[in-house]
Design a protein around this motif. Structure first.
Motif, PDB file in Angstrom:
ATOM      1  N   ASN A  77       0.814  -1.220   0.000  1.00 41.80           N
ATOM      2  CA  ASN A  77       0.000   0.000   0.000  1.00 41.80           C
ATOM      3  C   ASN A  77       0.846   1.268   0.000  1.00 41.80           C
ATOM      4  N   TYR A  79       1.926   3.560  -1.899  1.00 43.04           N
ATOM      5  CA  TYR A  79       1.692   4.042  -3.250  1.00 43.04           C
ATOM      6  C   TYR A  79       2.748   5.037  -3.734  1.00 43.04           C
ATOM      7  N   HIS A 236      -7.316   5.464   1.183  1.00 45.61           N
ATOM      8  CA  HIS A 236      -6.487   5.154   0.024  1.00 45.61           C
ATOM      9  C   HIS A 236      -6.213   6.348  -0.887  1.00 45.61           C
ATOM     10  N   VAL A 240      -2.442  10.615  -2.413  1.00 48.86           N
ATOM     11  CA  VAL A 240      -2.407  10.038  -3.757  1.00 48.86           C
ATOM     12  C   VAL A 240      -3.189  10.904  -4.745  1.00 48.86           C
ATOM     13  N   ALA A 268      -0.267   5.543   1.739  1.00 51.96           N
ATOM     14  CA  ALA A 268       0.584   6.423   0.938  1.00 51.96           C
ATOM     15  C   ALA A 268       1.603   7.180   1.788  1.00 51.96           C
ATOM     16  N   VAL A 324       2.155   7.712 -10.199  1.00 51.97           N
ATOM     17  CA  VAL A 324       1.164   6.684  -9.849  1.00 51.97           C
ATOM     18  C   VAL A 324       0.074   6.621 -10.906  1.00 51.97           C
ATOM     19  N   PRO A 342      -5.160   3.063  -8.324  1.00 50.15           N
ATOM     20  CA  PRO A 342      -3.940   2.255  -8.202  1.00 50.15           C
ATOM     21  C   PRO A 342      -4.202   0.883  -7.589  1.00 50.15           C
ATOM     22  N   THR A 386      -1.503  -3.552  -6.522  1.00 49.88           N
ATOM     23  CA  THR A 386      -1.405  -2.108  -6.310  1.00 49.88           C
ATOM     24  C   THR A 386      -0.222  -1.572  -7.099  1.00 49.88           C
ATOM     25  N   THR A 388       2.467   1.585  -7.864  1.00 54.71           N
ATOM     26  CA  THR A 388       3.138   2.639  -7.106  1.00 54.71           C
ATOM     27  C   THR A 388       3.920   3.562  -8.030  1.00 54.71           C
TER      28      THR A 388
END
Length: 426
Positions: A77, A79, A236, A240, A268, A324, A342, A386, A388
């Motif tokens: 996770n 990201y 999330h 991001v 993130a 991302v 993502p 996911t 990144t």
């Protein structure tokens, strides 16, 4: 209405104005060379540290004799890849050297330091809220808020059991996170609120339930027509999405329409923790009635310093957000899947099918694990990947090729890459 209810609730739990004496722990001053947040360095592009935690070695517990195998991580996770950023490392290391783990107690005792307050201030500003409260985990953020919310009915009912119409009606999406579900179970078990679940993303069903609800106090995750308290879980999208990393509310310019924003510092941000961005009055109520906040030891100081550094870096290194979303668009172009996040779920069906697909991906050198019950329904097992900022176009090509070998319905169309891609507005 809601601010009035919160003020009345605070008056009940804080007759002696105890919250006024919330301890403002101030740590000993250190010189510039020891200051965890002094001289943080940011960069105009990726460095070798960005792939430090993307390229790992894994042992197969079923075949230890085979030794370790190199893997490319597509299951985390992190990201923006901030967990390995030099500034985050430096802040956490300096804080540990200067203060150890910091004062170890709950926030209401001695655990809430000036660094905790700085992080709260930065997060409140990012989400355009008066105040913020940080918790040791994102899970605790949701349960602490819901614990405080559920107390309103009993606090404002003059010492008697709340009548049906006085209870808070909480409308929750059927696929909400476990932290929300457990928080709702807690308030429901204490008969402090009525919990109503609507079908996932079904606004027609939600509208019907809202229209038929006799409750005067309604909480839900959308509001246009009914004018209720609006709470979102922004775990999330914090850092991001949005020009400044303010999350999904910044993207749509609706910060003023969101009453409370719950989020995570474990994704993130690349660190650990959770937060609740809210008004000053809501913060007081959570401090007074949010049991997971009250009875948890505060986050260790090096973690908080690392979070502060990560938030500062994410604001300045906006190219990470752009990277991302470039990966998201590349994945969409290569596969024909119109993904808009993502986080990508590839539902394969049974648990056996998901495990078989995951094993294939591990054999191909990709750390991509199967998501199985209890996280999902038995017939909706999946691979959850996911993307990144530090993944490359070549990483995505290799990933897609491997996925097409284990998911037979998985389309691959790489022609669009050469033509150039239009990336979404952040």
């Amino acid at each position: 209405m809601w601010e009035d209810l919160v003020l009345r609730s605070i008056a009940k739990i804080d007759r002696n104005d105890f919250l006024r004496y919330f301890p403002l722990v101030c740590l000993p001053k250190v010189g510039p060379s020891e200051d965890p947040l002094a001289g943080l360095e940011t960069f105009d592009g990726p460095g070798p540290w960005d792939r430090t935690l993307l390229e790992i070695e894994v042992e197969n517990p079923m075949d230890l004799a085979a030794g370790r195998k190199k893997m490319l991580v597509f299951s985390g996770n992190d990201y923006l890849n901030l967990s390995s950023h030099p500034a985050v490392r430096q802040a956490a290391a300096k804080a540990a050297l200067a203060y150890g783990m910091g004062p170890r107690a709950s926030s209401l005792i001695t655990g809430h330091t000036d660094y905790h307050r700085l992080l709260e201030s930065n997060l409140a500003e990012m989400h355009k809220k008066e105040a913020c409260i940080i918790t040791p985990t994102g899970f605790a953020a949701n349960t602490a808020f819901l614990s405080a919310l559920g107390s309103i009915a009993s606090l404002t009912s003059a010492g008697r059991r709340p009548a049906k119409h006085e209870k808070i009606a909480i409308f929750s999406d059927g696929l909400n996170h476990a932290s929300i579900i457990d928080g709702l179970r807690m308030v429901d078990r204490h008969q402090e609120a009525d919990v109503i679940v609507y079908r996932h993303n079904d606004m027609g069903h939600l509208d019907e339930l809202l229209s038929n609800s006799p409750a005067e106090r309604k909480l839900v995750q959308l509001r246009k027509k009914h004018g209720f308290l609006f709470v979102i879980d922004d775990a999330h999208t914090t850092l991001v999405c949005g020009k400044h990393g303010g999350g999904i509310t910044e993207v749509y310019g609706i910060e003023d329409q969101i009453d409370i924003c719950v989020g995570s510092l474990s994704k993130a941000t690349g660190c650990m923790g959770g937060f609740i961005a809210c008004s000053k009055n809501w913060k007081k109520l959570i401090q007074g009635k949010g049991r997971p906040y009250i009875f948890s030891t505060a986050s260790p100081l090096p973690v908080v310093a690392g979070c502060c550094a990560a938030v500062m870096v994410a604001k300045k290194e906006s190219w990470r957000r752009e990277a991302v979303w470039r990966r998201v668009q590349e994945f969409s172009a290569m596969t024909g899947h119109q993904v808009s996040s993502p986080i990508i779920s590839l539902v394969v069906g049974t648990e056996e099918a998901a495990l078989r697909a995951s094993k294939h991906m591990l054999d191909c050198g990709f750390h991509l694990t199967a998501i199985r019950p209890p996280a999902v329904a038995p017939d909706a097992c999946r691979l959850r990947l996911t993307l990144t900022a530090s993944h490359t176009t070549e990483d995505i090509r290799r990933l897609v090729a491997a996925l097409s070998q284990c998911i037979h319905s998985f389309p691959v169309t790489t022609d669009h890459i050469a033509a150039g891609l239009q990336f979404p507005k952040l």
